[in-house]
Design a protein around this motif. Structure first.
Motif, PDB file in Angstrom:
ATOM      1  N   ILE A  28     -16.109  10.703  58.775  1.00  0.00           N
ATOM      2  CA  ILE A  28     -15.653   9.169  58.726  1.00  0.00           C
ATOM      3  C   ILE A  28     -15.393   8.822  60.148  1.00  0.00           C
ATOM      4  CG2 ILE A  28     -13.231   9.677  58.826  1.00  0.00           C
ATOM      5  CD1 ILE A  28     -13.142   7.623  56.450  1.00  0.00           C
ATOM      6  N   LEU A  35     -18.244   7.117  51.098  1.00  0.00           N
ATOM      7  CA  LEU A  35     -16.856   6.676  50.494  1.00  0.00           C
ATOM      8  C   LEU A  35     -17.065   5.991  49.187  1.00  0.00           C
ATOM      9  CD1 LEU A  35     -14.779   5.909  53.642  1.00  0.00           C
ATOM     10  CD2 LEU A  35     -14.570   7.741  52.061  1.00  0.00           C
ATOM     11  N   ILE A  36     -17.776   4.943  49.087  1.00  0.00           N
ATOM     12  CA  ILE A  36     -17.817   4.325  47.839  1.00  0.00           C
ATOM     13  C   ILE A  36     -18.455   4.881  46.805  1.00  0.00           C
ATOM     14  CG2 ILE A  36     -19.314   2.262  46.780  1.00  0.00           C
ATOM     15  CD1 ILE A  36     -19.105   1.002  49.277  1.00  0.00           C
ATOM     16  N   ILE A  93     -23.542  -1.566  44.196  1.00  0.00           N
ATOM     17  CA  ILE A  93     -22.403  -2.444  44.898  1.00  0.00           C
ATOM     18  C   ILE A  93     -22.737  -2.121  46.349  1.00  0.00           C
ATOM     19  CG2 ILE A  93     -19.968  -2.306  45.421  1.00  0.00           C
ATOM     20  CD1 ILE A  93     -19.423  -1.835  42.704  1.00  0.00           C
ATOM     21  N   ILE A  96     -23.375  -4.801  49.451  1.00  0.00           N
ATOM     22  CA  ILE A  96     -22.309  -4.646  50.785  1.00  0.00           C
ATOM     23  C   ILE A  96     -23.049  -4.540  51.811  1.00  0.00           C
ATOM     24  CG2 ILE A  96     -20.341  -3.690  51.598  1.00  0.00           C
ATOM     25  CD1 ILE A  96     -18.970  -3.326  49.095  1.00  0.00           C
ATOM     26  N   GLY A 153     -22.598  -6.053  40.564  1.00  0.00           N
ATOM     27  CA  GLY A 153     -21.165  -6.008  40.688  1.00  0.00           C
ATOM     28  C   GLY A 153     -20.316  -6.987  40.116  1.00  0.00           C
ATOM     29  N   TYR A 194     -17.130  -7.579  37.628  1.00  0.00           N
ATOM     30  CA  TYR A 194     -15.685  -7.898  37.929  1.00  0.00           C
ATOM     31  C   TYR A 194     -15.199  -9.147  37.356  1.00  0.00           C
ATOM     32  CZ  TYR A 194     -11.658  -8.823  40.925  1.00  0.00           C
ATOM     33  OH  TYR A 194     -10.486  -9.020  41.447  1.00  0.00           O
ATOM     34  N   GLN A 242     -13.812  -8.345  33.809  1.00  0.00           N
ATOM     35  CA  GLN A 242     -12.764  -7.456  33.788  1.00  0.00           C
ATOM     36  C   GLN A 242     -11.284  -7.802  33.044  1.00  0.00           C
ATOM     37  OE1 GLN A 242     -10.946  -6.206  37.301  1.00  0.00           O
ATOM     38  NE2 GLN A 242     -11.772  -4.395  37.370  1.00  0.00           N
ATOM     39  N   THR A 263      -7.159 -10.678  51.115  1.00  0.00           N
ATOM     40  CA  THR A 263      -6.545 -11.146  49.835  1.00  0.00           C
ATOM     41  C   THR A 263      -6.785 -10.070  48.583  1.00  0.00           C
ATOM     42  OG1 THR A 263      -7.191 -13.330  50.724  1.00  0.00           O
ATOM     43  CG2 THR A 263      -6.704 -13.253  48.247  1.00  0.00           C
ATOM     44  N   PHE A 264      -7.719  -9.663  48.536  1.00  0.00           N
ATOM     45  CA  PHE A 264      -8.105  -8.692  47.360  1.00  0.00           C
ATOM     46  C   PHE A 264      -7.236  -7.612  47.383  1.00  0.00           C
ATOM     47  CE2 PHE A 264      -9.594  -4.864  45.397  1.00  0.00           C
ATOM     48  CZ  PHE A 264     -10.096  -5.331  44.440  1.00  0.00           C
ATOM     49  N   LEU A 284      -6.650  -2.683  58.486  1.00  0.00           N
ATOM     50  CA  LEU A 284      -7.713  -2.884  58.418  1.00  0.00           C
ATOM     51  C   LEU A 284      -8.274  -4.138  59.234  1.00  0.00           C
ATOM     52  CD1 LEU A 284      -8.981  -2.452  54.625  1.00  0.00           C
ATOM     53  CD2 LEU A 284     -10.001  -1.264  56.656  1.00  0.00           C
ATOM     54  N   GLN A 333      -7.361   7.319  56.176  1.00  0.00           N
ATOM     55  CA  GLN A 333      -8.309   8.099  55.378  1.00  0.00           C
ATOM     56  C   GLN A 333      -8.212   8.192  54.123  1.00  0.00           C
ATOM     57  OE1 GLN A 333      -9.435  11.855  56.829  1.00  0.00           O
ATOM     58  NE2 GLN A 333     -11.160  12.166  55.493  1.00  0.00           N
ATOM     59  N   LEU A 365      -8.566   4.851  52.080  1.00  0.00           N
ATOM     60  CA  LEU A 365      -9.960   4.216  52.337  1.00  0.00           C
ATOM     61  C   LEU A 365     -10.798   4.505  51.066  1.00  0.00           C
ATOM     62  CD1 LEU A 365     -11.057   4.377  56.147  1.00  0.00           C
ATOM     63  CD2 LEU A 365     -10.666   2.438  54.558  1.00  0.00           C
ATOM     64  N   GLY A 382     -13.140   3.889  47.717  1.00  0.00           N
ATOM     65  CA  GLY A 382     -14.334   2.951  47.355  1.00  0.00           C
ATOM     66  C   GLY A 382     -13.636   1.595  46.963  1.00  0.00           C
ATOM     67  N   LEU A 441     -12.941  -0.699  49.710  1.00  0.00           N
ATOM     68  CA  LEU A 441     -14.096  -1.046  50.573  1.00  0.00           C
ATOM     69  C   LEU A 441     -14.996  -2.155  49.903  1.00  0.00           C
ATOM     70  CD1 LEU A 441     -14.692   2.468  51.985  1.00  0.00           C
ATOM     71  CD2 LEU A 441     -13.733   0.605  53.207  1.00  0.00           C
ATOM     72  N   THR A 442     -15.175  -1.822  48.561  1.00  0.00           N
ATOM     73  CA  THR A 442     -15.934  -2.637  47.701  1.00  0.00           C
ATOM     74  C   THR A 442     -15.302  -4.041  47.632  1.00  0.00           C
ATOM     75  OG1 THR A 442     -15.309  -1.727  45.822  1.00  0.00           O
ATOM     76  CG2 THR A 442     -17.329  -0.755  46.787  1.00  0.00           C
ATOM     77  N   GLY A 459     -13.155  -4.663  45.375  1.00  0.00           N
ATOM     78  CA  GLY A 459     -12.827  -4.402  44.065  1.00  0.00           C
ATOM     79  C   GLY A 459     -14.128  -4.835  43.252  1.00  0.00           C
ATOM     80  N   MET A 460     -15.243  -5.092  43.668  1.00  0.00           N
ATOM     81  CA  MET A 460     -16.197  -5.219  42.691  1.00  0.00           C
ATOM     82  C   MET A 460     -16.321  -3.851  41.934  1.00  0.00           C
ATOM     83  SD  MET A 460     -19.006  -7.633  44.734  1.00  0.00           S
ATOM     84  CE  MET A 460     -18.595  -7.005  46.282  1.00  0.00           C
ATOM     85  N   LYS A 461     -15.869  -4.004  40.677  1.00  0.00           N
ATOM     86  CA  LYS A 461     -15.889  -2.911  40.000  1.00  0.00           C
ATOM     87  C   LYS A 461     -17.092  -2.499  39.365  1.00  0.00           C
ATOM     88  CE  LYS A 461     -11.540  -1.203  39.259  1.00  0.00           C
ATOM     89  NZ  LYS A 461     -10.670  -1.944  38.708  1.00  0.00           N
TER      90      LYS A 461
END
Lengths: 286, 270
Positions: A100, A170-171, A212, A216, A279, A283, A286, B152-153, B199, B256, B259, B261, B264-265, B267-269
């Motif tokens: 990281i 990480l994702i 996703i 990004i 994605g 979303y 949901q 915001t997310f 962040l 760490q 952080l 996923g 970082l994304t 919230g786009m599940k």
């Protein structure tokens, strides 16, 4: 009735952020498109676009190569890293901390380090080759990493891979940990080797997370600016550095609007495409 | 089982070397005499000597201290503004129907995808008129765009995790919105608040595109580092680069465990 009433009140809390985004993001973007049709003489035409057509086409092409190349490399290594980190190996905590680190080194600093490693003459990469005796073997003093535009783009891709792979890893790690270990165990009992488990279980389950990550990173990949600016300057220009190059010289500011509009167009097309496929629509469900 | 881990170890160690090597080089050139690194065609890769001379030289050069201080100020403005705007927005979004609030989040992330350079150029023209050009507030206002959606997310996630009846209970106990925020809600959402703050701080610290276009003459640290590199005197900046990189690495290692996923994304599940 009552519910609607409360809704309106709470929108007020969201408004500052929304107004902010509209005023500083959508409005300027729209004005760029508008201004791109204005020629230096003040008339509205496609003049700016014609003037920079060949340079723009070339840097668009180069940007696409760098973006997709870097994306593929990052994705490959991110899958590798995520698959290692998901195992409960001894020392995994140390590995994940090391992996990281690039995320915490700012883009310009990392571009700076890579410019020292890959110098046109000498530098640390050549130094490594020298001490391995490889330079001597080929009878050259040092490798010029910027000899052709493709090696230059390769350097940018490598630096970008180094900086951004941790994020994707990480994702994907999040995706991997959502796979039920029992499925893996069942497959293993049924005699599936690790390669077949990867193809038939891990990959299908990981696919949405990969989508996703691609969205990004893909969007930011088209926007890569600091890395190429520091590492290769304008040889060759990617779209972002081209826009900046036009913007910084007074005679061509108008061209920068045209180039920026093309960049905007590419990004919006890419974003809409991936949002439709991936994605964001999920979303909303949901 | 033991044997099957060996390839993993080998790959992990190779990758670890690749990921640590550039940082190692940065540390090396910061502490080695210039005669062993920059002055040689093939710089030494092993630490043969140790000196603090580079550090002393870079600290003496005051022209780099101002940009670092400016970066710190900008990062704090961005982080505080992110807290204010995203707490308010997250609170509001949590109360309205999720179908509508998700649309707003998607809209904000869409705005985030617009290229920074496309937005920075017209903004810089407006900012000249408003007196925000070459100004820390100008940079901070522009950089806020980058962090606002994710902040915001994160805050929305924080509010969604709170019990629905919490606020009603504070109302019954006689607290108005402000005091229920201060005494009940804020202590409960402090983890998302801290993550948002860090962040946003880190993003601003790293941000280059807005900074170079909106404030070229009063640069932040990344921009002035670029100036030094493009002018070709890297050794003044190298030890400085290390100095300002270490705190951020510490933040990242601290962050760490957060952080994941999901943050970082945005919230786009999947």
């Amino acid at each position: 009735m009552f519910k609607n009433h409360t809704n309106y009140k709470y929108i007020l809390f969201v408004l500052p952020a929304l107004v902010y985004v509209a005023a500083l993001s959508f409005f300027p973007a729209a004005s760029v498109v508008f201004l791109s049709f204005k020629t230096p003489k003040g008339a509205y035409s496609l003049g700016n676009y014609y003037a920079i057509e060949s340079g723009l086409l070339k840097s668009t092409f180069d940007t696409v190569i760098v973006s997709f190349g870097a994306l593929l490399i990052q994705l490959f290594f991110a899958i590798l890293i995520a698959n290692i980190l998901i195992k409960s190996l001894k020392g995994n905590k140390l590995f994940s901390t090391i992996f990281i680190i690039p995320y915490g080194i700012s883009t310009v600093v990392s571009a700076f380090i890579f410019s020292l490693i890959f110098s046109a003459v000498g530098g640390f990469a050549n130094s490594t080759l020298h001490s391995l005796g490889l330079l001597h073997l080929f009878g050259i003093a040092s490798v010029n990493w910027y000899a052709t535009q493709y090696t230059s783009m390769g350097i940018v891709m490598f630096a970008d891979f180094w900086k951004n792979t941790p994020l994707i890893a990480l994702i994907l790690l999040g995706g991997l940990s959502s796979i039920d270990p029992a499925i893996m165990e069942a497959a293993s009992v049924d005699g599936a080797g690790s390669f077949r488990r990867f193809i038939h279980i891990i990959l299908p389950n990981l696919a949405p997370y990969i989508a996703i990550a691609l969205l990004i990173r893909g969007v930011s990949e088209f926007n890569i600016f600091a890395l190429p600016l520091v590492l290769i300057g304008y040889h060759p220009s990617l779209i972002n550095t081209l826009v900046y190059e036009y913007f910084t010289s007074i005679s061509s500011v108008d061209y920068s609007y045209a180039a920026a509009t093309i960049l905007l167009l590419i990004i919006v097309a890419f974003a809409v495409l991936v949002i439709k496929l991936g994605g964001a629509s999920n979303y909303e469900k949901q | 089982m033991k044997n099957s881990n060996i390839p993993s170890y080998i790959i992990a160690i190779i990758l670890a070397i690749i990921f640590i090597y550039p940082l190692y080089i940065l540390i090396l050139i910061a502490f080695e005499p210039v005669s062993l690194t920059f002055d040689r065609l093939y710089p030494y890769q092993l630490p043969f000597d140790f000196t603090l001379a580079n550090f002393k030289a870079s600290i003496k050069d005051l022209s780099l201290i101002a940009p670092v201080l400016r970066s710190v100020v900008v990062a704090f403005i961005v982080a505080i503004l992110a807290i204010v705007l995203s707490t308010s927005a997250g609170y509001g979004l949590n109360k309205i129907s999720s179908k509508f609030s998700n649309k707003i989040i998607v809209l904000m992330f869409f705005a985030n995808m617009l290229p920074a350079i496309v937005i920075a150029i017209p903004i810089s023209v407006y900012f000249i008129k408003l007196g925000l050009y070459d100004n820390v507030f100008g940079i901070a206002l522009a950089q806020e765009l980058v962090v606002l959606p994710i902040s915001t997310f994160i805050m929305l996630g924080g509010f969604r995790a709170l019990p629905v009846d919490l606020e009603n209970q504070t109302n019954i106990d006689g607290a108005n919105l402000l005091s229920s925020f201060r005494y009940v809600i804020i202590p409960l959402i402090r983890v998302p608040l801290i993550i948002t703050f860090l962040l946003a701080w880190m993003t601003s610290w790293d941000e280059f595109t807005y900074a170079i276009i909106i404030s070229p003459l009063a640069p932040t640290f990344p921009v002035s580092l670029y100036d030094y590199v493009s002018r070709g005197d890297p050794f003044i900046s190298s030890s400085f680069a290390l100095l300002v990189t270490i705190p951020v690495i510490v933040i990242v290692v601290f962050l760490q465990k957060y952080l994941k996923g999901e943050y970082l994304t945005g919230g786009m599940k999947a």
